[in-house]
Design a protein around this motif. Structure first.
Motif, PDB file in Angstrom:
ATOM      1  N   VAL A  80     -66.604 -41.325 -15.262  1.00 15.24           N
ATOM      2  CA  VAL A  80     -65.148 -41.429 -15.197  1.00 15.24           C
ATOM      3  C   VAL A  80     -64.622 -39.988 -15.166  1.00 15.24           C
ATOM      4  O   VAL A  80     -65.272 -39.079 -15.677  1.00 15.24           O
ATOM      5  CB  VAL A  80     -64.643 -42.256 -16.423  1.00 15.24           C
ATOM      6  N   ILE A  81     -63.466 -39.802 -14.536  1.00 15.08           N
ATOM      7  CA  ILE A  81     -62.912 -38.433 -14.487  1.00 15.08           C
ATOM      8  C   ILE A  81     -62.358 -38.104 -15.873  1.00 15.08           C
ATOM      9  O   ILE A  81     -61.601 -38.901 -16.447  1.00 15.08           O
ATOM     10  CB  ILE A  81     -61.776 -38.341 -13.444  1.00 15.08           C
ATOM     11  N   ILE A  82     -62.743 -36.954 -16.394  1.00 14.42           N
ATOM     12  CA  ILE A  82     -62.239 -36.536 -17.717  1.00 14.42           C
ATOM     13  C   ILE A  82     -61.685 -35.125 -17.569  1.00 14.42           C
ATOM     14  O   ILE A  82     -62.384 -34.237 -17.061  1.00 14.42           O
ATOM     15  CB  ILE A  82     -63.353 -36.564 -18.792  1.00 14.42           C
ATOM     16  N   ARG A  83     -60.421 -34.938 -17.949  1.00 13.84           N
ATOM     17  CA  ARG A  83     -59.828 -33.593 -17.815  1.00 13.84           C
ATOM     18  C   ARG A  83     -59.118 -33.219 -19.102  1.00 13.84           C
ATOM     19  O   ARG A  83     -58.619 -34.077 -19.820  1.00 13.84           O
ATOM     20  CB  ARG A  83     -58.831 -33.572 -16.653  1.00 13.84           C
ATOM     21  N   TYR A  84     -59.095 -31.912 -19.347  1.00 17.35           N
ATOM     22  CA  TYR A  84     -58.355 -31.414 -20.511  1.00 17.35           C
ATOM     23  C   TYR A  84     -57.084 -30.721 -20.028  1.00 17.35           C
ATOM     24  O   TYR A  84     -57.143 -29.855 -19.140  1.00 17.35           O
ATOM     25  CB  TYR A  84     -59.212 -30.422 -21.314  1.00 17.35           C
ATOM     26  N   LEU A  85     -55.951 -31.096 -20.583  1.00 13.41           N
ATOM     27  CA  LEU A  85     -54.677 -30.481 -20.208  1.00 13.41           C
ATOM     28  C   LEU A  85     -54.145 -29.736 -21.430  1.00 13.41           C
ATOM     29  O   LEU A  85     -53.890 -30.351 -22.473  1.00 13.41           O
ATOM     30  CB  LEU A  85     -53.675 -31.558 -19.768  1.00 13.41           C
ATOM     31  N   GLN A  86     -54.003 -28.434 -21.275  1.00 17.98           N
ATOM     32  CA  GLN A  86     -53.584 -27.623 -22.432  1.00 17.98           C
ATOM     33  C   GLN A  86     -52.075 -27.425 -22.456  1.00 17.98           C
ATOM     34  O   GLN A  86     -51.481 -26.993 -21.468  1.00 17.98           O
ATOM     35  CB  GLN A  86     -54.270 -26.251 -22.378  1.00 17.98           C
ATOM     36  N   GLU A  87     -51.486 -27.782 -23.592  1.00 23.04           N
ATOM     37  CA  GLU A  87     -50.047 -27.537 -23.766  1.00 23.04           C
ATOM     38  C   GLU A  87     -49.844 -26.053 -24.002  1.00 23.04           C
ATOM     39  O   GLU A  87     -50.615 -25.434 -24.722  1.00 23.04           O
ATOM     40  CB  GLU A  87     -49.524 -28.302 -24.985  1.00 23.04           C
ATOM     41  N   PHE A  88     -48.783 -25.486 -23.441  1.00 19.13           N
ATOM     42  CA  PHE A  88     -48.520 -24.051 -23.614  1.00 19.13           C
ATOM     43  C   PHE A  88     -48.030 -23.760 -25.027  1.00 19.13           C
ATOM     44  O   PHE A  88     -48.083 -22.642 -25.504  1.00 19.13           O
ATOM     45  CB  PHE A  88     -47.518 -23.550 -22.549  1.00 19.13           C
TER      46      PHE A  88
END
Ligand SMILES: Nc1nc2c(ncn2[C@@H]2O[C@H](COP(=O)(O)OP(=O)(O)O[C@H]3O[C@H](CO)[C@@H](O)[C@H](O)[C@@H]3O)[C@@H](O)[C@H]2O)c(=O)[nH]1
Length: 422
Positions: free
Chosen positions: A77-85
């Protein structure tokens, strides 16, 4: 197609989890042999319809990148990390990354707090949500004691429809024993509601009404869920399965026990054939070396590269990677940090901090280390990570010592380091 979002906060959060969160970000702390949020990922990946998992947090990307790449390899499955500024709150990050969540036009998305443990009945939650076409958000709820309920989001439901009529986040006084588990399924239209909530927050922020914090900050519970209550767009599905928060270090041992129980089958596979006496449930990393005279269990997780010597007894504990438990040591209700070494015949014993077994629906009490009157709240024992000296420094010291011993003035290192005095 469905997606999942996992909220993991940032280094500013998880302070009650110290010292365990000092060395490893709390969402990556191993519980029953898997990083805390891998249990979430595993539950999401089991749903074939779930095509992407987005992890949103304020940790730097380099802290998360190895984990994300390991997860990508393990789950299809696609797994991504999105970092909050900046930490944007439970709703701010979600709203900030709304285009990423909406991409590919999923039917709905699951939203999971990264600091809760459960068997995550996502399929049931999704079916419950689908059966209610007016639902924008369905909350997984559970029963708590009257006294503890005020530490959670509290909901009052319409008994026949299960619509939430009233939602109060951590009320000052009793509202309901039905609490929010921090697990949701949301329709994409929820972003319209969030847009209105966001606009209101912006208006207040820029009108200079003394609003502190970041203009992008939004609370999912207070700014989105509470206004949705009573509109027939918010529903709650009540579950009776085990569920717990992981807030304090003590709750890690409690969660470890329950995840070991839930993941029994997987653990057997990963553990191989242990050579010592095992009292189930135990997770034993295949690279751990355990003496045949050791007795381990119940409810123990042993990490990679751990060495357990003769006559050791361990129960209700987590032993982190590369730790050594020397001969005849006893470890109970404790966490032994990475690379730490427990001496021969040592007795490392903590106090269990479980929910009150005499109170139905009792949850973990996330008490601070010390009471307001200064008394210690007994809890598990934690041996911190061993900060082993850098190998490079050790080699340099050895070379200098050898140079001194042989007094070889021509010795290269001696000459370089002490040329002023020769
Ligand atoms: N990305 C991101 N995540 C955040 C932020 N702040 C908190 N989180 C994450 O959001 C989740 C909820 O965090 P808290 O703000 O600590 O709330 P809580 O005290 O745990 O209460 C929430 O969970 C309870 C169930 O565990 C609920 O009962 C309650 O209503 C609420 O949703 C945690 O996984 C936390 O890491 C943030 O700024 N950014």
């Amino acid at each position: 197609m469905l997606k999942a979002v996992i909220l993991i906060g940032g280094p500013q959060k998880g302070t009650r989890f110290r010292p365990l969160s000092l060395d490893t970000p709390k969402p990556l702390f191993p519980i029953a042999g898997l990083p805390l949020i891998q249990h979430h990922i595993c539950a999401c990946a089991k749903l074939q319809e779930c095509k992407e998992i987005l992890i949103i947090g304020a940790y730097t990307t380099n802290l998360m990148s190895q984990f994300i790449s390991d997860m990508q390899k393990e789950y299809h499955v696609i797994i991504r990390y999105l970092q909050e500024f900046a930490p944007l709150g439970t709703g701010g990050g979600l709203y900030h990354f709304r285009d990423q969540i909406r991409a590919g036009n999923p039917t709905a998305f699951f939203l999971l707090n990264g600091d809760v443990c459960s068997d995550f009945p996502l399929r049931e939650l999704w079916s419950f949500h689908e059966e209610r076409p007016s639902a924008l958000v369905t909350i997984m709820g559970t029963e708590a004691t009257r006294q503890q309920s005020v530490h959670y989001g509290c909901m009052v439901r319409e008994p026949s429809t299960k619509a939430v009529n009233h939602y109060v986040e951590k009320p000052n006084s009793y509202v309901s024993t039905l609490i929010n588990c921090g697990v949701y399924v949301c329709s994409l239209q929820v972003f319209h509601t969030m847009a209105e909530a966001f606009q209101k927050k912006q208006d207040v922020f820029y009108s200079g009404n003394g609003q502190n914090g970041h203009p992008g900050y939004m609370s999912w519970e207070q700014d989105v869920l509470a206004p949705l209550a009573g509109t027939n767009k918010l529903y709650a599905m009540q579950v009776t399965n085990w569920w717990s928060q992981v807030k304090t270090a003590g709750s890690a041992i409690y969660a470890n026990r329950h995840y070991l129980e839930l993941n029994k089958e997987n653990d057997k596979e990963s553990s191989g054939q242990p050579s010592c006496h095992i009292i189930p449930d135990v997770f034993l990393h295949p690279s751990a070396s355990v003496d045949s005279t050791a007795v381990i269990g119940p409810n123990v997780s042993i990490g990679a590269g751990v060495t357990i010597k003769a006559g050791v007894r361990i129960k209700e504990s987590i032993i982190l990677n590369n730790a050594t438990i020397n001969d005849h040591a006893l470890v109970m209700y404790s966490v032994v940090g990475q690379d730490a070494s427990v001496g021969e015949w040592a007795r490392v014993e903590g106090t269990p901090s479980d929910p009150d077994p005499n109170k139905p629906f009792a949850k973990m009490d996330n008490t601070p280390l010390f009471n307001t009157d200064g008394r210690l709240n007994p809890s598990i024992t934690i041996l911190g990570e061993c900060q082993c000296p850098n190998l490079f420094i050790i080699i340099i010291i050895i070379i200098i010592l050898i140079s001194f011993i042989y007094k070889g003035v021509n010795n290269f290192f001696f000459t370089i380091l002490f040329y002023r005095y020769t």
